[in-house]
Scaffold this motif. Sequence first.
Motif, PDB file in Angstrom:
ATOM      1  N   HIS A 116       0.876  -1.176   0.000  1.00  0.00           N
ATOM      2  CA  HIS A 116       0.000   0.000   0.000  1.00  0.00           C
ATOM      3  C   HIS A 116       0.912   1.225   0.000  1.00  0.00           C
ATOM      4  O   HIS A 116       2.002   1.190   0.552  1.00  0.00           O
ATOM      5  CB  HIS A 116      -0.910  -0.003   1.228  1.00  0.00           C
ATOM      6  N   HIS A 117       0.475   2.306  -0.618  1.00  0.00           N
ATOM      7  CA  HIS A 117       1.305   3.497  -0.780  1.00  0.00           C
ATOM      8  C   HIS A 117       0.802   4.615   0.131  1.00  0.00           C
ATOM      9  O   HIS A 117      -0.388   4.937   0.126  1.00  0.00           O
ATOM     10  CB  HIS A 117       1.302   3.948  -2.233  1.00  0.00           C
ATOM     11  N   TYR A 118       1.726   5.207   0.889  1.00  0.00           N
ATOM     12  CA  TYR A 118       1.407   6.276   1.832  1.00  0.00           C
ATOM     13  C   TYR A 118       2.208   7.518   1.462  1.00  0.00           C
ATOM     14  O   TYR A 118       3.402   7.435   1.162  1.00  0.00           O
ATOM     15  CB  TYR A 118       1.771   5.852   3.259  1.00  0.00           C
ATOM     16  N   SER A 119       1.555   8.678   1.507  1.00  0.00           N
ATOM     17  CA  SER A 119       2.234   9.908   1.122  1.00  0.00           C
ATOM     18  C   SER A 119       3.156  10.400   2.238  1.00  0.00           C
ATOM     19  O   SER A 119       2.928  10.150   3.422  1.00  0.00           O
ATOM     20  CB  SER A 119       1.217  11.000   0.781  1.00  0.00           C
ATOM     21  N   VAL A 120       4.206  11.093   1.816  1.00  0.00           N
ATOM     22  CA  VAL A 120       5.133  11.776   2.717  1.00  0.00           C
ATOM     23  C   VAL A 120       5.410  13.147   2.106  1.00  0.00           C
ATOM     24  O   VAL A 120       5.156  13.360   0.919  1.00  0.00           O
ATOM     25  CB  VAL A 120       6.456  10.991   2.904  1.00  0.00           C
ATOM     26  N   PRO A 121       5.902  14.110   2.876  1.00  0.00           N
ATOM     27  CA  PRO A 121       6.181  15.427   2.301  1.00  0.00           C
ATOM     28  C   PRO A 121       7.114  15.331   1.087  1.00  0.00           C
ATOM     29  O   PRO A 121       8.117  14.614   1.108  1.00  0.00           O
ATOM     30  CB  PRO A 121       6.840  16.179   3.460  1.00  0.00           C
ATOM     31  N   TYR A 122       6.756  16.040   0.027  1.00  0.00           N
ATOM     32  CA  TYR A 122       7.461  15.929  -1.245  1.00  0.00           C
ATOM     33  C   TYR A 122       8.930  16.349  -1.164  1.00  0.00           C
ATOM     34  O   TYR A 122       9.737  15.947  -1.993  1.00  0.00           O
ATOM     35  CB  TYR A 122       6.756  16.739  -2.337  1.00  0.00           C
ATOM     36  N   GLN A 123       9.301  17.117  -0.150  1.00  0.00           N
ATOM     37  CA  GLN A 123      10.684  17.551  -0.005  1.00  0.00           C
ATOM     38  C   GLN A 123      11.634  16.364   0.205  1.00  0.00           C
ATOM     39  O   GLN A 123      12.840  16.494   0.041  1.00  0.00           O
ATOM     40  CB  GLN A 123      10.832  18.512   1.191  1.00  0.00           C
ATOM     41  N   TYR A 124      11.088  15.202   0.539  1.00  0.00           N
ATOM     42  CA  TYR A 124      11.912  14.031   0.828  1.00  0.00           C
ATOM     43  C   TYR A 124      11.941  13.018  -0.325  1.00  0.00           C
ATOM     44  O   TYR A 124      12.392  11.888  -0.138  1.00  0.00           O
ATOM     45  CB  TYR A 124      11.430  13.364   2.119  1.00  0.00           C
ATOM     46  N   ILE A 125      11.478  13.419  -1.504  1.00  0.00           N
ATOM     47  CA  ILE A 125      11.530  12.530  -2.671  1.00  0.00           C
ATOM     48  C   ILE A 125      12.980  12.105  -2.905  1.00  0.00           C
ATOM     49  O   ILE A 125      13.890  12.928  -2.910  1.00  0.00           O
ATOM     50  CB  ILE A 125      10.953  13.223  -3.923  1.00  0.00           C
ATOM     51  N   GLY A 126      13.182  10.800  -3.042  1.00  0.00           N
ATOM     52  CA  GLY A 126      14.511  10.260  -3.280  1.00  0.00           C
ATOM     53  C   GLY A 126      15.287   9.916  -2.014  1.00  0.00           C
ATOM     54  O   GLY A 126      16.293   9.225  -2.073  1.00  0.00           O
ATOM     55  N   HIS A 127      14.826  10.379  -0.867  1.00  0.00           N
ATOM     56  CA  HIS A 127      15.509  10.098   0.402  1.00  0.00           C
ATOM     57  C   HIS A 127      15.134   8.714   0.929  1.00  0.00           C
ATOM     58  O   HIS A 127      14.060   8.199   0.645  1.00  0.00           O
ATOM     59  CB  HIS A 127      15.119  11.122   1.470  1.00  0.00           C
ATOM     60  N   SER A 128      16.000   8.163   1.734  1.00  0.00           N
ATOM     61  CA  SER A 128      15.685   6.957   2.499  1.00  0.00           C
ATOM     62  C   SER A 128      15.213   7.406   3.876  1.00  0.00           C
ATOM     63  O   SER A 128      15.884   8.199   4.534  1.00  0.00           O
ATOM     64  CB  SER A 128      16.914   6.067   2.633  1.00  0.00           C
ATOM     65  N   LEU A 129      14.062   6.928   4.278  1.00  0.00           N
ATOM     66  CA  LEU A 129      13.464   7.310   5.551  1.00  0.00           C
ATOM     67  C   LEU A 129      13.258   6.074   6.411  1.00  0.00           C
ATOM     68  O   LEU A 129      13.210   4.956   5.919  1.00  0.00           O
ATOM     69  CB  LEU A 129      12.120   8.010   5.323  1.00  0.00           C
ATOM     70  N   LYS A 130      13.117   6.296   7.699  1.00  0.00           N
ATOM     71  CA  LYS A 130      12.889   5.210   8.648  1.00  0.00           C
ATOM     72  C   LYS A 130      11.389   5.096   8.888  1.00  0.00           C
ATOM     73  O   LYS A 130      10.713   6.073   9.150  1.00  0.00           O
ATOM     74  CB  LYS A 130      13.608   5.506   9.959  1.00  0.00           C
ATOM     75  N   LEU A 131      10.873   3.887   8.773  1.00  0.00           N
ATOM     76  CA  LEU A 131       9.461   3.602   9.014  1.00  0.00           C
ATOM     77  C   LEU A 131       9.350   2.913  10.366  1.00  0.00           C
ATOM     78  O   LEU A 131      10.028   1.912  10.610  1.00  0.00           O
ATOM     79  CB  LEU A 131       8.943   2.697   7.904  1.00  0.00           C
ATOM     80  N   LYS A 132       8.545   3.460  11.245  1.00  0.00           N
ATOM     81  CA  LYS A 132       8.298   2.874  12.560  1.00  0.00           C
ATOM     82  C   LYS A 132       6.908   2.253  12.494  1.00  0.00           C
ATOM     83  O   LYS A 132       5.915   2.947  12.318  1.00  0.00           O
ATOM     84  CB  LYS A 132       8.373   3.954  13.633  1.00  0.00           C
ATOM     85  N   ILE A 133       6.843   0.932  12.617  1.00  0.00           N
ATOM     86  CA  ILE A 133       5.620   0.185  12.342  1.00  0.00           C
ATOM     87  C   ILE A 133       5.011  -0.315  13.642  1.00  0.00           C
ATOM     88  O   ILE A 133       5.635  -1.075  14.393  1.00  0.00           O
ATOM     89  CB  ILE A 133       5.930  -1.014  11.426  1.00  0.00           C
ATOM     90  N   TYR A 134       3.789   0.103  13.910  1.00  0.00           N
ATOM     91  CA  TYR A 134       3.028  -0.345  15.076  1.00  0.00           C
ATOM     92  C   TYR A 134       1.921  -1.283  14.593  1.00  0.00           C
ATOM     93  O   TYR A 134       1.778  -1.524  13.402  1.00  0.00           O
ATOM     94  CB  TYR A 134       2.405   0.847  15.805  1.00  0.00           C
TER      95      TYR A 134
END
Length: 125
Positions: free
Chosen positions: A35-53
Amino acid sequence: MERTILQSLPAVPFEYCEYKTVKVYNNAHISYQKHHYSVPYQYIGHSLKLKIYGKKIQVWHQDCMLCGHGTLNKVPGGYTTVIDHLPEHSTTHGEWNSQRYLKWARHIGPNVHLVVENMFSDGPE
């Protein structure tokens, strides 16, 4: 005897979580369980940490939480989008409706267009 050194319980109950590193796609979305979730566009191309509950995810960049989304009843292949996460004049995110799919199908070929058109109608004519 120990009562004087006991500390009170935390105000927030403990909640188990897992971590995963994800990359932000060009359409300002990340993918979790297809499933696809949006994030702020300023972070396109970045690797981010996902914290899953159990019922939600949080998206982190370094020590800053960027956003969070609920994960219950999400359809694989679907999108959960916060419009504020997209650029002001975004062309990467349009309305996902029958006209968009029909345009795509017409580009692929006439037979694909007929199949997709039948999918959106009540059935084959």
